[in-house]
Structures are given as structure tokens and as C-alpha cells.
Design a protein around this motif. Structure first.
Motif, PDB file in Angstrom:
ATOM      1  N   GLU A 168       0.840  -1.208   0.000  1.00 50.28           N
ATOM      2  CA  GLU A 168       0.000   0.000   0.000  1.00 50.28           C
ATOM      3  C   GLU A 168       0.873   1.255   0.000  1.00 50.28           C
ATOM      4  N   ARG A 169       1.883   1.280   0.863  1.00 55.62           N
ATOM      5  CA  ARG A 169       2.758   2.445   0.982  1.00 55.62           C
ATOM      6  C   ARG A 169       3.516   2.690  -0.318  1.00 55.62           C
ATOM      7  N   VAL A 170       4.098   1.645  -0.878  1.00 61.34           N
ATOM      8  CA  VAL A 170       4.884   1.780  -2.108  1.00 61.34           C
ATOM      9  C   VAL A 170       3.986   2.189  -3.274  1.00 61.34           C
ATOM     10  N   ALA A 171       2.799   1.596  -3.362  1.00 61.64           N
ATOM     11  CA  ALA A 171       1.869   1.954  -4.446  1.00 61.64           C
ATOM     12  C   ALA A 171       1.459   3.423  -4.345  1.00 61.64           C
ATOM     13  N   ASP A 172       1.157   3.883  -3.136  1.00 64.88           N
ATOM     14  CA  ASP A 172       0.783   5.286  -2.950  1.00 64.88           C
ATOM     15  C   ASP A 172       1.923   6.212  -3.363  1.00 64.88           C
ATOM     16  N   ASN A 173       3.150   5.871  -2.953  1.00 68.62           N
ATOM     17  CA  ASN A 173       4.306   6.695  -3.327  1.00 68.62           C
ATOM     18  C   ASN A 173       4.542   6.673  -4.832  1.00 68.62           C
ATOM     19  N   TYR A 174       4.463   5.491  -5.425  1.00 67.86           N
ATOM     20  CA  TYR A 174       4.665   5.339  -6.872  1.00 67.86           C
ATOM     21  C   TYR A 174       3.672   6.204  -7.650  1.00 67.86           C
ATOM     22  N   VAL A 175       2.400   6.097  -7.285  1.00 68.00           N
ATOM     23  CA  VAL A 175       1.369   6.850  -7.998  1.00 68.00           C
ATOM     24  C   VAL A 175       1.526   8.351  -7.765  1.00 68.00           C
ATOM     25  N   ALA A 176       1.809   8.749  -6.532  1.00 67.05           N
ATOM     26  CA  ALA A 176       1.979  10.177  -6.240  1.00 67.05           C
ATOM     27  C   ALA A 176       3.148  10.755  -7.032  1.00 67.05           C
ATOM     28  N   ASN A 177       4.262  10.025  -7.106  1.00 63.97           N
ATOM     29  CA  ASN A 177       5.436  10.526  -7.813  1.00 63.97           C
ATOM     30  C   ASN A 177       5.272  10.497  -9.330  1.00 63.97           C
ATOM     31  N   ARG A 178       4.619   9.474  -9.841  1.00 62.89           N
ATOM     32  CA  ARG A 178       4.517   9.327 -11.293  1.00 62.89           C
ATOM     33  C   ARG A 178       3.323  10.063 -11.897  1.00 62.89           C
ATOM     34  N   TYR A 179       2.151   9.998 -11.220  1.00 68.26           N
ATOM     35  CA  TYR A 179       0.922  10.540 -11.797  1.00 68.26           C
ATOM     36  C   TYR A 179       0.316  11.689 -10.989  1.00 68.26           C
ATOM     37  N   GLY A 180       0.654  11.784  -9.723  1.00 69.07           N
ATOM     38  CA  GLY A 180       0.092  12.827  -8.889  1.00 69.07           C
ATOM     39  C   GLY A 180      -1.166  12.402  -8.154  1.00 69.07           C
ATOM     40  N   SER A 181      -1.904  11.448  -8.709  1.00 71.36           N
ATOM     41  CA  SER A 181      -3.128  10.979  -8.057  1.00 71.36           C
ATOM     42  C   SER A 181      -3.520   9.628  -8.642  1.00 71.36           C
ATOM     43  N   TRP A 182      -4.364   8.921  -7.895  1.00 66.17           N
ATOM     44  CA  TRP A 182      -4.863   7.635  -8.377  1.00 66.17           C
ATOM     45  C   TRP A 182      -5.805   7.836  -9.556  1.00 66.17           C
ATOM     46  N   GLN A 183      -6.529   8.952  -9.575  1.00 66.15           N
ATOM     47  CA  GLN A 183      -7.418   9.230 -10.698  1.00 66.15           C
ATOM     48  C   GLN A 183      -6.619   9.408 -11.994  1.00 66.15           C
ATOM     49  N   ALA A 184      -5.501  10.109 -11.897  1.00 63.87           N
ATOM     50  CA  ALA A 184      -4.644  10.294 -13.074  1.00 63.87           C
ATOM     51  C   ALA A 184      -4.028   8.961 -13.498  1.00 63.87           C
ATOM     52  N   ALA A 185      -3.676   8.127 -12.521  1.00 65.45           N
ATOM     53  CA  ALA A 185      -3.124   6.808 -12.835  1.00 65.45           C
ATOM     54  C   ALA A 185      -4.171   5.953 -13.547  1.00 65.45           C
ATOM     55  N   LYS A 186      -5.414   6.031 -13.097  1.00 67.80           N
ATOM     56  CA  LYS A 186      -6.485   5.268 -13.748  1.00 67.80           C
ATOM     57  C   LYS A 186      -6.699   5.763 -15.178  1.00 67.80           C
ATOM     58  N   SER A 187      -6.689   7.063 -15.364  1.00 63.70           N
ATOM     59  CA  SER A 187      -6.844   7.618 -16.721  1.00 63.70           C
ATOM     60  C   SER A 187      -5.732   7.131 -17.630  1.00 63.70           C
ATOM     61  N   PHE A 188      -4.504   7.121 -17.107  1.00 64.66           N
ATOM     62  CA  PHE A 188      -3.368   6.618 -17.887  1.00 64.66           C
ATOM     63  C   PHE A 188      -3.572   5.146 -18.213  1.00 64.66           C
ATOM     64  N   TRP A 189      -4.013   4.365 -17.217  1.00 60.84           N
ATOM     65  CA  TRP A 189      -4.237   2.933 -17.432  1.00 60.84           C
ATOM     66  C   TRP A 189      -5.277   2.719 -18.523  1.00 60.84           C
ATOM     67  N   LEU A 190      -6.373   3.477 -18.475  1.00 60.76           N
ATOM     68  CA  LEU A 190      -7.432   3.330 -19.474  1.00 60.76           C
ATOM     69  C   LEU A 190      -6.920   3.647 -20.888  1.00 60.76           C
ATOM     70  N   ALA A 191      -6.010   4.600 -20.983  1.00 58.69           N
ATOM     71  CA  ALA A 191      -5.474   4.991 -22.285  1.00 58.69           C
ATOM     72  C   ALA A 191      -4.401   4.016 -22.792  1.00 58.69           C
ATOM     73  N   ASN A 192      -3.669   3.372 -21.869  1.00 60.61           N
ATOM     74  CA  ASN A 192      -2.509   2.588 -22.258  1.00 60.61           C
ATOM     75  C   ASN A 192      -2.564   1.109 -21.880  1.00 60.61           C
ATOM     76  N   GLY A 193      -3.481   0.718 -20.991  1.00 64.52           N
ATOM     77  CA  GLY A 193      -3.579  -0.678 -20.572  1.00 64.52           C
ATOM     78  C   GLY A 193      -2.569  -1.057 -19.497  1.00 64.52           C
ATOM     79  N   TRP A 194      -1.910  -0.085 -18.910  1.00 64.97           N
ATOM     80  CA  TRP A 194      -0.980  -0.311 -17.807  1.00 64.97           C
ATOM     81  C   TRP A 194      -0.799   1.025 -17.097  1.00 64.97           C
ATOM     82  N   TYR A 195      -0.187   0.981 -15.914  1.00 64.53           N
ATOM     83  CA  TYR A 195       0.090   2.241 -15.207  1.00 64.53           C
ATOM     84  C   TYR A 195       1.477   2.228 -14.613  1.00 64.53           C
TER      85      TYR A 195
END
Length: 195
Positions: A168-195
Motif C-alpha cells: 500500500e505504501r509503495v503503491a501510494d508513493n509510486y502513484v503520487a510521484n509518477r501521476y500525482g493521483s490515483w485518478q490520473a493513474a487510472k486515466s493513464f491505465w485506461l489509455a494505455n492498458g498499464w500504469y
């Protein structure tokens, strides 16, 4: 005239043979490149539901030509998985009812000390849960090559600590650093099939 009968008979026979090789509407035949997570997303179900309906020992091991059910069995398994998740969601409601029974003064103090959950927090939690579901079916022990856990992070990110807390901690840090939010990560996933 005799030739027409032979051709017509052959055509009918080949149609019957073709019917014997097609999948029912409730099942698909695995093609090269298919994964259970992609199929779950495509057929609006979960990895766990597919695994249960098809009695898969390992969701990371499916074969080209294998038939997988996506009908009422998967729907029933998906609904069962959702019903199992509902008691966890019911717990905060029960806590709210207990809080209502407390004296008004204690309620006021509690409201002052507890920040209200904003819609963005709900949307963040929803996006995070969605990613966990499509990546691993919500399993902390899911494996796919070098990816591990609920959020399918590489082993190097997890640093050898596969505990749910660390994931949980690593995933939160990964998403915050790479996408800024889980919503942005989901949008990226929907566009690319991965995050």
C-alpha cells in the motif's frame, strides 16, 4: 444436377463442422496475447470471478485455444465477490449509527476532530480500488512475471517486503510521484492498458 447435391451437402457439412468449433456466447477461446486481467476488463468482470468460474489453478497461466466461461457463472462469481466486499463497506455505516447514539456534546467534538471525506477522496479511493482489481483482482499475492502484489509493482520497488502494508505504501508513493493521483493513474491505465 448430381454435382449440385454434392456441393450443397459439402457446404452444409462444413457449416456443421464450423458450428462445432465455435464458442458459445458465454465463453471465449483464448487467443495469443490474451491475459485474464485484460479479459476481465473487456467482459466487465473480475480476475477472481474468471478464476472461480473456470477453476483456474493459476490466473497467470492460460493457453491459446483454451475455452473460458464468461456467462452466468462468471457473473454469479463476480456478484459473490462483490457481496463479500460489502460487509467491509457496511462497517463504517455501523460506526456512524453508533456515533448518532452518543450525546450531542461528544458528537460535536468528534465532528471537529474528524475531517469530512471529500468527493475527491472518494474518487481517489475508487480509482485505487479499480486499479487493484484490474491488476490483481485485489490479491496481495498475485504474481505476473516480475510484477507482484495487489498493485502489480516490480519486485525492486517492493524491496523484498511483500507485506500488504508495504504494498500500500509503495503503491501510494509510486502513484503520487509518477501521476500525482490515483485518478490520473487510472486515466493513464485506461489509455494505455498499464500504469
Amino acid at each position: 444436377m448430381e454435382m449440385k447435391k454434392v456441393i450443397t451437402g459439402a457446404a452444409a457439412l462444413s457449416g456443421l463442422v464450423a458450428l462445432g468449433q465455435t464458442a458459445n456466447a458465454d465463453e471465449i477461446i483464448v487467443k495469443a496475447g490474451d491475459t485474464v486481467s485484460e479479459l476481465a476488463l473487456k467482459y466487465n468482470t473480475t480476475i477472481d470471478a474468471i478464476q472461480q468460474a473456470n477453476k483456474l489453478q493459476d490466473v497467470n497461466l492460460i493457453f491459446i485455444g483454451q475455452r473460458l466461461e464468461f456467462g452466468s457463472n462468471v457473473l454469479a462469481a463476480s456478484q459473490a465477490a462483490q457481496q463479500q466486499a460489502q460487509p467491509a463497506q457496511a462497517a463504517p455505516q455501523a460506526q456512524t449509527q453508533v456515533q448518532e447514539a452518543q450525546p450531542a456534546q461528544q458528537q460535536t467534538q468528534q465532528v471537529q476532530t474528524t475531517a469530512p471525506q471529500t468527493p475527491s477522496n472518494d474518487a481517489e479511493a475508487s480509482a485505487k480500488a479499480w486499479i487493484a482489481n484490474v491488476e490483481s483482482g485485489g490479491s496481495y499475492t498475485a504474481q505476473n512475471g516480475r510484477y507482484y502484489g495487489k498493485y502489480q509493482l516490480t519486485n525492486s520497488y517492493l524491496g523484498g517486503d511483500y507485506s500488504p502494508e508495504n504494498q500500500e505504501r509503495v503503491a501510494d508513493n509510486y502513484v503520487a510521484n509518477r501521476y500525482g493521483s490515483w485518478q490520473a493513474a487510472k486515466s493513464f491505465w485506461l489509455a494505455n492498458g498499464w500504469y
